[in-house]
Motif scaffolding. Structure first.
Motif, PDB file in Angstrom:
ATOM      1  N   UNK A  29       0.835  -1.196   0.000  1.00 20.81           N
ATOM      2  CA  UNK A  29       0.000   0.000   0.000  1.00 20.81           C
ATOM      3  C   UNK A  29       0.870   1.245   0.000  1.00 20.81           C
ATOM      4  N   UNK A  30       0.364   2.329  -0.580  1.00 20.16           N
ATOM      5  CA  UNK A  30       1.124   3.584  -0.616  1.00 20.16           C
ATOM      6  C   UNK A  30       1.064   4.249   0.755  1.00 20.16           C
ATOM      7  N   UNK A  31       2.104   5.010   1.084  1.00 22.73           N
ATOM      8  CA  UNK A  31       2.172   5.726   2.352  1.00 22.73           C
ATOM      9  C   UNK A  31       1.743   7.176   2.171  1.00 22.73           C
ATOM     10  N   UNK A  32       1.128   7.739   3.229  1.00 24.51           N
ATOM     11  CA  UNK A  32       0.852   9.173   3.260  1.00 24.51           C
ATOM     12  C   UNK A  32       0.037   9.665   2.084  1.00 24.51           C
ATOM     13  N   UNK A  43       5.695  19.532  12.640  1.00 27.15           N
ATOM     14  CA  UNK A  43       6.204  18.311  12.016  1.00 27.15           C
ATOM     15  C   UNK A  43       5.236  17.838  10.942  1.00 27.15           C
ATOM     16  N   UNK A  44       5.786  17.351   9.851  1.00 27.43           N
ATOM     17  CA  UNK A  44       4.976  16.740   8.795  1.00 27.43           C
ATOM     18  C   UNK A  44       5.796  15.599   8.252  1.00 27.43           C
ATOM     19  N   UNK A  45       5.453  14.388   8.642  1.00 30.86           N
ATOM     20  CA  UNK A  45       6.314  13.280   8.242  1.00 30.86           C
ATOM     21  C   UNK A  45       5.497  11.997   8.109  1.00 30.86           C
ATOM     22  N   UNK A  46       6.131  10.986   7.572  1.00 29.61           N
ATOM     23  CA  UNK A  46       5.499   9.672   7.503  1.00 29.61           C
ATOM     24  C   UNK A  46       5.689   8.984   8.850  1.00 29.61           C
ATOM     25  N   UNK A  47       4.703   8.180   9.219  1.00 32.20           N
ATOM     26  CA  UNK A  47       4.711   7.552  10.540  1.00 32.20           C
ATOM     27  C   UNK A  47       5.322   6.163  10.417  1.00 32.20           C
TER      28      UNK A  47
END
Lengths: 661, 548
Positions: B406-409, B435-439
């Motif tokens: 599956x795609x992230x974010x 903050x703006x990031x992938x988990x």
């Protein structure tokens, strides 16, 4: 000696996917040549082409796909990126939307850098330019060390709010550059564009291309005695140094040559239609190159002023198919160069080229100058496989031909009517200029659909882009943010304009002692909007700015916001050194005879009927000869299809001018 | 030339493809006109809008590829406008009433009649729906934790917005005055009208050039065409029954809702897909109620995933489908019930339950995606003019499929809006994004993060996408609303065709955190709260389910 001396011979070299085209004009003759492109080592084809000019070139005007290909195949770098702490993933998340609305596995464009080549640093401003955090020298040194270990050869730098407040980003870049001795690309120096993802992506692309473009230009400089000028996406030529300062400028330069060549045809208003194998580019030209900041490559944004070209996925190689409910569709999938259309005999699918071939629009004997053998039987077989039983073969030909026309005419409408310009208005009529291998197969019919009266199919349409390179100005441009209401902006406009002209004069001074021609434009919007409209700066007076903006706004969006204030966002100045006008030689008239030009008849499918129509060899047509449609006019790399109720005449320059009745 | 309607057989596939291309270009152009003319971040940056063409009965003929939850529900708006008002040339009708054609109040829909043969009898209608960032109500952004519709903002039943070409300024004023940003409302609504005007002009050119009779027939055939595509797909599957459930989070003092979907594919004669949602919860005491239009759009969306890429989205996609709803349930509430979260949250839950039930039919389904839109609304406390309203949805992990990770974010299922650039957001609102990031490792089956060996050893095992972390610092007194889901249980993964809710295969549940003076407080899935300067709000969105 300045490289733009009158005596210096200009050579245009345009690298394409299959061929590299060479054009020069000397002693009243235009010389054109094609050599095969060399995808693994593109410089070889350029040098090979240059050989054909007999080492007389003084200035090589070059359109290159080195940058474009490095992005598409992701074989740029090694390079890396430094961004504000907490925001490493901005480049991967992008704007968060998926490409396909309806997909079980939604996806986003692949980012330029993987996450482990993006480094975070404590450098953060707020929107007003206040410093929220600033890195220690230790931190900078530490990151510099890691970057050196990573083997990177260039660094992109992106800090939040750097478009409005470039100081800290440029300072950090300077420091990084000094510590690593690598070239750095601070996002704010590439574009004063106030959205972090788009601007950082530009910095990432610049850093990623820097090593690739650097070695390419080095190789050319070593082996090519002439001065090199590169076509930029904005439609002007830049020096190798300028290209290395912002390698992203060279990414979308491909279609610029064709647009420039179309501009030089002596028509005031042009719709250019460049139809190739996989896609078609359309451009509206009304005396100048229209530009946009919403250009993309491979789904990644490049917010540089770029020639505003609308691309659709319909070309000669577009695949013809029926969906599960039996509806006909054309593209956007393409058969590409390999396996290519069914008629190439490589097991390819049924494509638009196969339809054109079977409709009698594409004479097999002249396809790509007869160098490529094609076979209509294979087209027939491929079409039979997809043809629904309820449909006759002729209906299939008619349907696909019409669908192609609709797609192309839709694209032409989108850039004209869709932007408030009616191309069929008899008071300001447009001329359609089709080029590229397939442009003139459907161009005349498209012109009819959108109500045009004239089509101009240029001479040497196969090397049209290279011709455009010969006529491109050397240019440089720069911008300053204004962000003031119109009536408060006049002082800033005047002082910025002066500064920018001085700056650009310096850059262009290395090319020539001549004074550049400066043009200034303003980007304006209603206060509160984001999207801007670009208007020429006629006079630095509130009334004329307001009037020009309102006229542009109304023509594009049909209404005005009467209570909203107008704001000047940026001023941009472009300096140009216009090349001496090249007088394209007349075509030699001797020994041209209508009888030699006729080459039998072809059976073609036109307006739902089969008819016999004459075929003419364009290179043998006498000057000022006239002929009527239906007919085919063929030359080595392009075929002009004249439907019924048209007449064509060949002018002294060798252009085919088609009149629609 | 072959341009008379007699010559268009019902199976002239070429002409239908041409009609599709022509109509789609009109709708795309309308969308561009709206985006460029609008004032709010929500329309110009996030592109939270949709444009569509309807026939004279109000059936959806074609929608531009905009927002799924809009497209499938706009035909209801068109029909409501037709039923309420005798429209004629030069009119425009505005509505947002969920019980009369709308879905939730911020989505304002403008319906414009296109009269080519008779000025009093429309041949087509055009619809322009845009999400406005505030239409009043008890919390900025107008998606509050409400208990009744009237708490959510200004309710507009089908209302004449323009008559004979004259815009009714009093209607615009009424909307503007109800909003916390009057000027923005008026500018955005005018941009919607302008987009409609562009569309009408192009449509009239099409009617003239191609022939009105002809495009009337083609629009009918086009709807039939998409029904045929779906019928062909259904006929190729085996008759079966399936069941899917999605349980929406409880919050203190307010239970969530469960969406229960029983699906049966019948193949005796023409295929029929029975979709029975009657076992879903009773009407919700909070704002999770979804009107039937939303159920319809979730069904259209979910079915469309299984059809070939070019299949048009029209009302025809519901033709072989029988939907069973229960009046008084969360999916068919009584008028007056709160609906703020139905469009944005319950819609995602319906898709999750539907897809799981399709899995029961033996269809190749993806694992669950984040199953929420993570709606966050921040705005000034009180109604004083000059206040702000910020709204966005946050992407998360997409579910893995039988073929891919599956795609992230990424924005999943019923929405596809863009994020607001941090620079634009901080210029416009008293907020910082910290903050703006992938988990990391939030997708199902995710032991390792972003490793090249993402896939498990065993073949056919794929990982769900990671969620997102978005953290805001508050700079002035602010009222917060969060509407989210999958905060207690993560989105299910799929193991041998069956949903699995365990720690390794399902995606990690999301978290809503308040960080106040160094203390981290976990907030419920749905919350409304006043914040002080210095507070931070940290949203961690769910990962997608894995696939085994």
């Amino acid at each position: 000696m300045s490289p733009l001396n009158q005596g210096n011979l200009r050579v245009g070299i345009d690298t394409g996917g299959t061929f590299t085209d060479i054009v020069m004009v000397e002693g009243g003759r235009m010389l054109t040549a094609k050599v095969p492109s060399c995808p693994d080592s593109p410089a070889l084809a350029v040098l090979d082409g240059l050989d054909k000019t007999g080492e007389r070139a003084g200035l090589v005007c070059h359109g290159t796909t080195v940058g474009t290909n490095a992005i598409l195949a992701r074989h740029g770098g090694p390079a890396c990126m430094v961004v504000t702490k907490g925001f490493r993933d901005v480049l991967e998340i992008g704007r968060g939307e998926r490409i396909d609305l309806y997909s079980k596995s939604p996806s986003r464009p692949k980012p330029i850098f993987p996450w482990d080549l993006i480094f975070e640093i404590d450098a953060r401003l707020d929107a007003s330019g206040n410093v929220l955090s600033t890195p220690t020298i230790d931190q900078v040194e530490q990151i510099a060390e890691i970057i050196e270990e990573s083997g990177s050869e260039a660094i992109g730098v992106g800090l939040l709010h750097s478009a409005a407040w470039p100081g800290p980003e440029q300072e950090l870049s300077g420091l990084m550059s000094a510590l690593t001795t690598l070239p750095t690309y601070p996002s704010s120096e590439l574009a004063a564009y106030p959205r972090e993802y788009e601007r950082w992506n530009l910095a990432a692309v610049a850093a990623y291309l820097s090593p690739v473009l650097g070695s390419y230009l080095e190789e050319l400089a070593d082996k090519c005695p002439a001065t090199l000028a590169l076509m930029a996406s904005s439609g002007g030529l830049i020096s190798s140094d300028q290209a290395l300062d912002n390698p992203a400028l060279c990414v979308l330069s491909g279609p610029a040559g064709g647009a420039l060549a179309a501009l030089s045809l002596g028509r005031e208003r042009i719709l250019a239609l460049d139809m190739g194998g996989t896609s078609t580019d359309v451009t509206l030209l009304a005396g100048h190159l229209p530009r946009t900041r919403e250009a993309e490559i491979d789904g990644l944004p490049l917010p540089l002023p770029t020639i505003d070209i609308h691309t659709i996925g319909a070309g000669g190689g577009s695949i013809v198919k029926f969906d599960a409910g039996g509806m006909l569709a054309l593209g956007p999938e393409s058969a590409g160069a390999m396996p290519g259309p069914a008629c190439y005999r490589n097991g390819g699918p049924a494509t638009l080229s196969d339809i054109a071939l079977l409709s009698g629009r594409l004479p097999p004997s002249h396809f790509l100058g007869g160098e490529m053998s094609i076979d209509a039987d294979f087209s027939m077989k491929a079409l039979d496989e997809i043809r629904p039983p309820s449909m006759t073969f002729d209906e299939l030909l008619d349907g696909v031909n019409e669908l192609a026309k609709v797609h192309l005419a839709g694209a032409l409408r989108r850039i004209s009517v869709g932007r408030g310009i009616d191309p069929s208005n008899p008071k300001s009529p447009f001329t359609l200029v089709p080029f590229g291998g397939a442009g003139a197969l459907y161009g005349v019919e498209c012109a009819r659909v959108i109500g045009l009266k004239e089509v101009l199919h240029p001479r040497s349409a196969g090397v049209f882009s290279a011709i455009g390179l010969l006529q491109a100005p050397i240019s440089s441009e720069s911008e300053r943010a204004i962000l003031k209401r119109v009536r408060d902006s006049l002082e800033s406009i005047a002082s910025s304009r002066q500064e920018l002209e001085l700056e650009l004069g310096g850059i262009l001074g290395s090319w020539s002692e001549k004074m550049p021609v400066f043009t200034a434009t303003l980007e304006c919007r209603y206060r509160g909007q984001t999207h801007t409209l670009e208007i020429p700066l006629r006079a630095n007076a509130p009334d004329s700015i307001t009037e020009d903006f309102e006229n542009a706004y109304k023509s594009r969006y049909t209404y005005l916001h009467h209570n909203a204030e107008i704001e000047v966002v940026t001023i941009r100045v472009r300096g140009e050194l216009i090349p001496p006008k090249i007088d394209f030689p007349d075509i030699p008239d001797a020994e041209r005879d209508m009888a030699d030009a006729q080459s039998g008849n072809v059976r073609m499918r036109v307006e739902r009927e089969w008819i016999d129509a004459p075929v003419y060899l364009r290179d043998n047509l006498p000057i000022e000869s006239e002929l009527d449609g239906p007919a085919l006019v063929v030359e080595d790399f392009a075929t002009l299809f004249l439907p019924p109720d048209t007449s064509m005449h060949l002018d002294r320059k060798g252009h085919a001018v088609v009149e629609l009745k | 030339m072959n341009s008379t309607p007699e010559n268009i057989g019902p199976y002239d596939p070429a002409q239908l493809g041409i009609f599709h291309a022509l109509v789609e270009s009109i709708l795309d152009e309308m969308g561009e006109a709206l985006r460029h003319g609008a004032f709010s971040q929500n329309i110009k940056e996030r592109r939270d809008y949709s444009c569509a063409l309807f026939n004279s009965d109000g059936d959806l003929v074609c929608g531009a590829a905009h927002i799924p939850v809009h497209l499938g529900s706009m035909d209801t708006a068109c029909r409501a406008a037709i039923d309420a008002i005798l429209m004629r040339e030069g009119d425009a009708v505005l509505l947002n009433d969920p019980y009369s054609g709308g879905t939730h109040l911020p989505d304002l829909t403008v319906i414009l009649p296109a009269c080519f043969s008779d000025p009093n009898s429309p041949d087509f209608y055009l619809g322009v729906r845009a999400h406005h960032s505030d239409v009043g109500g008890i919390a900025p952004g107008s998606l509050p934790l409400s208990h009744s519709l009237e708490e959510e903002g200004l309710v507009i039943p089908p209302t004449i917005l323009a008559r004979d070409g004259e815009v009714r300024e009093d209607v615009i004023d009424r909307l503007a005055n109800a909003s916390r940003q009057p000027a923005e409302r008026s500018g955005d609504l005018r941009a919607q009208l302008a987009a409609g005007a562009v569309g009408l002009k192009r449509l009239s050119e099409l009617a003239q050039g191609r022939g009105l009779d002809r495009i009337l027939i083609e629009s009918r055939l086009f709807i039939e065409h998409s029904a045929n595509v779906l019928t062909a797909f259904l006929s190729s599957m085996n008759p079966a029954t399936g069941k899917g459930v999605c349980i929406m989070d409880d919050i203190p003092g307010e239970p969530g809702a469960s969406i229960v979907c029983r699906t049966e594919l019948k193949l005796d004669g023409a295929p029929v897909l029975e979709i029975d949602l009657r076992e879903s919860s009773d009407q919700h005491s909070g704002c999770l109620n979804a009107v039937p239009a939303i159920v319809r759009s979730a069904i259209i969306y979910s079915l469309r995933l299984f059809l070939p890429p070019d299949t048009p989205v029209t009302s025809g996609l519901l033709r072989p489908v029988r939907i069973h709803l229960r009046r008084g349930s969360v999916l068919d509430p009584e008028p007056g019930a709160a609906v703020a979260g139905g469009n944005v949250e319950t819609s995602q839950a319906i898709v999750e339950a539907l897809l799981l039930s399709f899995g029961g039919l033996g269809w190749d389904i993806p694992a669950a995606s984040q199953g929420t839109m993570n709606n966050i609304l921040l705005g000034s406390v009180g109604m004083s003019p000059g206040g702000f309203s910020f709204y966005e949805t946050i992407g998360g992990g997409a579910g893995a499929t039988s073929e891919r990770d599956g795609a992230s974010g990424i924005q999943t299922h019923m929405t596809n809006t863009r994020n607001t650039p941090i620079e634009a957001l901080e210029r416009a609102f008293p907020l910082w994004v910290t903050e703006y990031s992938l988990r990391d490792a939030s997708g199902g089956e995710g032991e390792k993060h972003r490793d090249d060996e993402l896939k498990n050893e065993s073949a056919g095992t794929y990982r769900g996408g990671d969620g997102i972390i978005r953290e805001f610092e508050i700079l002035s007194p602010t009222r917060l609303t969060i509407l989210s889901n999958h905060r207690t249980k993560g989105p299910p993964g799929i193991d041998r065709g069956k949903p699995v809710y365990n720690d390794s295969i399902s995606g990690k549940p999301g978290r809503n955190l308040l960080i106040r003076k160094g203390e981290v407080i976990e907030l419920p899935a749905r919350v409304m709260l006043d914040l002080e300067p210095g507070d931070r709000i940290r949203i961690e969105t769910p990962g997608g389910g894995g696939y085994k």
